[in-house]
Design a protein around this motif. Structure first.
Motif, short mmCIF file in Angstrom:
data_model
loop_
_atom_site.label_atom_id
_atom_site.label_comp_id
_atom_site.label_asym_id
_atom_site.label_seq_id
_atom_site.Cartn_x
_atom_site.Cartn_y
_atom_site.Cartn_z
N ALA A 254 0.76 -1.34 -0.05
CA ALA A 254 -0.04 0.04 -0.06
C ALA A 254 0.82 1.20 0.11
O ALA A 254 0.23 2.57 -0.56
CB ALA A 254 -0.96 0.04 1.22
N ALA A 255 2.15 1.13 0.53
CA ALA A 255 2.84 2.30 0.57
C ALA A 255 4.39 1.77 0.60
O ALA A 255 4.62 0.75 1.07
CB ALA A 255 2.64 3.19 1.78
N VAL A 256 5.46 2.60 0.14
CA VAL A 256 6.77 2.12 -0.01
C VAL A 256 7.38 2.77 1.31
O VAL A 256 7.14 4.03 1.55
CB VAL A 256 7.32 2.65 -1.03
CG1 VAL A 256 8.83 2.33 -1.34
CG2 VAL A 256 6.84 2.13 -2.41
N ALA A 257 8.26 1.90 2.09
CA ALA A 257 8.60 2.66 3.36
C ALA A 257 9.83 3.68 2.98
O ALA A 257 10.26 3.63 1.93
CB ALA A 257 9.43 1.37 3.97
N GLU A 258 9.71 4.47 3.78
CA GLU A 258 10.99 5.59 4.01
C GLU A 258 12.07 5.27 4.57
O GLU A 258 11.93 4.92 5.72
CB GLU A 258 10.45 6.97 4.31
CG GLU A 258 9.35 7.77 3.51
CD GLU A 258 8.88 8.84 3.81
OE1 GLU A 258 9.64 9.59 4.76
OE2 GLU A 258 7.97 9.43 2.99
N ILE A 259 13.22 5.13 4.11
CA ILE A 259 14.51 4.67 4.62
C ILE A 259 15.58 5.94 5.23
O ILE A 259 15.96 6.80 4.07
CB ILE A 259 15.19 3.63 3.75
CG1 ILE A 259 14.61 2.69 3.34
CG2 ILE A 259 16.52 3.19 4.60
CD1 ILE A 259 15.14 1.67 2.17
N PRO A 260 15.67 6.08 6.33
CA PRO A 260 16.72 7.02 6.80
C PRO A 260 18.09 7.23 5.89
O PRO A 260 18.67 6.06 5.83
CB PRO A 260 16.88 6.75 8.19
CG PRO A 260 15.78 5.90 8.55
CD PRO A 260 15.41 5.32 7.46
N GLY A 261 18.37 8.23 5.38
CA GLY A 261 19.55 8.42 4.66
C GLY A 261 19.29 7.69 3.33
O GLY A 261 20.57 7.82 2.76
N VAL A 262 18.43 7.32 2.66
CA VAL A 262 18.21 6.83 1.54
C VAL A 262 17.04 7.41 0.84
O VAL A 262 15.97 7.47 1.48
CB VAL A 262 18.11 5.37 1.53
CG1 VAL A 262 17.88 4.87 0.01
CG2 VAL A 262 19.36 4.72 2.33
N ARG A 263 17.18 7.80 -0.71
CA ARG A 263 16.13 8.35 -1.33
C ARG A 263 15.65 7.11 -2.19
O ARG A 263 16.67 6.45 -2.69
CB ARG A 263 16.59 9.55 -2.16
CG ARG A 263 16.88 10.96 -1.39
CD ARG A 263 17.26 11.97 -2.23
NE ARG A 263 16.03 12.31 -3.22
CZ ARG A 263 15.26 13.13 -2.93
NH1 ARG A 263 15.13 14.06 -1.75
NH2 ARG A 263 14.22 13.62 -3.69
N SER A 264 14.41 7.04 -2.49
CA SER A 264 13.93 5.70 -3.26
C SER A 264 13.06 6.50 -4.34
O SER A 264 12.21 7.39 -4.20
CB SER A 264 13.37 4.72 -2.48
OG SER A 264 12.28 5.38 -1.88
N ALA A 265 13.13 5.68 -5.61
CA ALA A 265 12.09 6.13 -6.74
C ALA A 265 11.94 5.03 -7.30
O ALA A 265 12.58 4.00 -7.54
CB ALA A 265 12.70 7.09 -7.72
N LEU A 266 10.38 4.94 -7.88
CA LEU A 266 9.80 3.42 -8.43
C LEU A 266 9.06 3.77 -9.65
O LEU A 266 8.39 4.89 -9.59
CB LEU A 266 8.87 2.83 -7.21
CG LEU A 266 8.36 1.56 -7.63
CD1 LEU A 266 9.19 0.37 -7.94
CD2 LEU A 266 7.29 1.31 -6.67
#
Length: 632
Positions: free
Chosen positions: A387-399
């Protein structure tokens, strides 16, 4: 005799909004024009400029761009754009394509699919119906032409031959109908009915069957039905659609129910009249008096009240008939037709409409079955993805996630979730096959990935156990099927393995970077883009999951420093085709990623997606998923 109109299953336009581009050995000019009176002139200017540019550049086929072809192209594009502006009333997208042979393809797309192509401005209430003249002219000039109905759009296209192509053409193939008049027929006089019915009825039904069979939306089925009947067989017609359960009627669009329906009564899906300015009044009158469903399931015609108050005073009397739409023993709705000045319809007409009504009912039933399957597939798809993509400290993500089949579960999946103890896990996978079979495997794999990761298993341990799980599940499924059939399992009925390619990894942030541990099981290898622009693979290839029972998987670890980016993709990216070439030939994906140095995760994902789409001349034929993880 003109060219036979054809209906294509998918829209031919998939272009940017403006500009001109070359596609291999052909050129394309295209533009989106406002739905106003200036559109035809702008379309003609587009074609003139394209002819001049193609001739100047000496493109293949440009030597056959004669003055006559230019005149024909200007006339065709003007007629098609005028038709779209006047009768659809939306913005239009115009495309002109030159092929190596010199053949020219003109396409005009509007956003009003329920309106059939027409050819002139609105006419006086009792004037002889003149629409379709533009399309008949297009058919005379074209080698072939047709109409494409899609969700939310309609495309009318024409292919124009060069003089060499038409030198010995001698006309076009005849099917017993006025070919250009099939979708835009001229009105028929009563004295011509018998002659046309004897000569053209079978061809009419064949053409109508092909058009209706290509529709997967019951709204479009109803729209086409009106177009087929009026004015060829009747002055007006109406299509009611009802629910298949407990006599309830189908509501075809959101919003308040129609007047007189009470929310559960008949829903008038389509009204068509030979004079367009009579349609709304006819709809208002018909909605007050919906046809009552008969007690018996029969498709034969029954008399229907004549809606005199909605028609011209000179049409105060006429004949109207109602046909039940029945498919598979289930009532789906009612088709009503009417013709002024008759005490009763000729038997030949009633029989022909009855045959047509059966085809309409089959098309409605097929469209509803497709809609049900699409709804189930969408529900499955939503349940198979996070339902949602987790946010990781110190990491940017794109899907980027683009399933090829919008109506069914994709074979690709992804996940990015917290696993506890300062760990985050990610997965990008691709299941063998699509649809329900793929949904079963994804529904098995993704929850187990999360469970095993949160139980503290490392990357290699998770893959080992998931591999055994897939193999055990296939064995149990085969055994259960054999027991259900009460017969022994033969050599061909053994366990059916479920292949799964998977890239799975674990991220652990630390001061100054992120520790990444990952493994690739039969999946396209991830690529690591360093802050300095260097690109390298970040894992070694290993066996698919669900193939070898005793396979042991290993993982690799490395640090993501500030600005480093990890790219994970499915084979919809690496195996994107353009002719015989693939996107990742000669390390094409690595080269594309190298050009993304210095970009954010979001821009990297968007650039790779755009390059993949631009690589082939057609829309992607496989699911596409990519994940970018970038240390901040």
């Amino acid at each position: 005799m003109g060219a036979v109109p054809i209906q294509r299953k998918t829209a031919a336009l998939d272009a940017p909004a403006h500009g001109e581009a070359r596609e291999g050995a052909r050129a394309r000019a295209h533009a989106t024009l406002p739905g106003s009176s200036v559109a035809p002139g702008s379309a003609r200017a587009l074609v003139r400029a394209a002819f001049a540019r193609w001739t100047q550049d000496g493109l293949p086929g440009a030597d056959r761009l004669t003055d006559r072809l230019a005149e024909d192209a200007l006339l065709v594009v003007s007629e098609l754009v005028t038709n779209a502006v006047v009768h659809a009333g939306t913005d239009v997208h115009v495309t002109c394509r030159l092929e190596e042979t010199g053949t020219l393809l003109v396409e005009v797309r509007d956003q009003h699919p329920s309106r059939p192509p027409r050819g002139t401005d609105t006419e006086p209430a009792r004037a002889t119906h003149e629409y379709g003249r533009g399309l008949r002219l297009v058919a005379r000039l074209a080698e072939s032409w047709g109409v494409t109905y899609g969700r939310g759009a309609k495309t009318v296209w024409a292919r124009l031959p060069t003089e060499e192509d038409t030198a010995d053409d001698g006309g076009a193939v005849e099917y017993g109908l006025d070919v250009a008049g099939f979708l835009a027929p001229e009105p028929r006089r009563a004295e011509h009915d018998a002659d046309w019915l004897h000569r053209g009825a079978l061809s009419f039904l064949a053409e109508a069957s092909d058009l209706l069979a290509g529709q997967l939306d019951e709204n479009l089925v109803a729209a086409l039905t009106g177009q087929l009947i009026v004015p060829r067989l009747a002055d007006w017609c109406a299509v009611w659609l009802e629910d298949e359960v407990m006599g309830r009627w189908e509501t075809l669009d959101p919003g308040p129910p129609p007047h007189g329906s009470g929310g559960t009564g008949p829903r008038l899906a389509r009204v068509w009249h030979g004079s367009e300015n009579r349609i709304e009044e006819l709809r208002r009158v018909l909605e007050k008096d919906p046809p009552p469903p008969p007690g018996a399931l029969q498709s034969g015609p029954v008399a229907h009240p004549w809606p005199a108050e909605a028609l011209d005073p000179r049409d105060a009397h006429g004949a109207a008939l109602a046909y039940r739409l029945i498919a598979g023993g289930r009532p789906l709705g009612t088709l009503v037709i009417g013709r002024a000045g008759l005490l009763s319809f000729p038997d030949e007409v009633t029989g022909l409409v009855e045959d047509l009504s059966r085809r309409v009912a089959l098309a409605v039933g097929t469209a509803r079955q497709y809609a049900r399957q699409a709804t189930i597939s969408k529900v499955l798809q939503r349940g198979l993805l996070p339902a949602a993509v987790a946010e990781i400290p110190g990491v940017r993500s794109a899907l980027v996630y683009e399933p090829c089949d919008k109506g069914g579960p994709s074979g690709d999946f992804y996940d990015l979730f917290p696993a506890g103890d300062g760990r985050w896990c990610f997965a990008v996978g691709d299941v063998q096959g699509k649809g329900p079979e793929a949904a079963v495997v994804i529904g098995l794999a993704r929850p187990w990935l999360r469970l095993l990761a949160r139980e503290g298993y490392g990357v290699a341990g998770v893959l080992d156990r998931l591999n055994r799980l897939l193999l055990d599940d296939a064995t149990e499924a085969a055994d259960a099927a054999a027991r259900a059939l009460v017969q022994p399992v033969g050599p061909a009925d053994g366990p059916q393995t479920r292949f799964l390619s998977l890239l799975y990894g674990e991220l652990t942030p630390f001061d100054g970077g992120v520790r990444c541990t990952l493994a690739s099981a039969g999946h396209p290898l991830p690529l690591l883009l360093g802050a300095d622009g260097d690109v390298r693979t970040a894992a070694r290839p290993q066996t698919l999951l669900g193939v070898v029972e005793d396979e042991t998987y290993t993982s690799e670890s490395f640090a993501l420093g500030p600005g480093d980016s990890l790219l994970c993709v499915t084979d919809g990216v690496t195996e994107r085709r353009s002719g015989s070439a693939q996107f990742d030939d000669a390390d094409g994906l690595a080269a594309a990623l190298a050009g993304c140095a210095g970009l954010s995760a979001e821009l990297i994902a968007e650039r790779i997606r755009r390059l993949v789409h631009e690589f082939g001349g057609r829309p992607p034929e496989d699911d596409l998923a990519l994940l970018v993880l970038q240390a901040e």
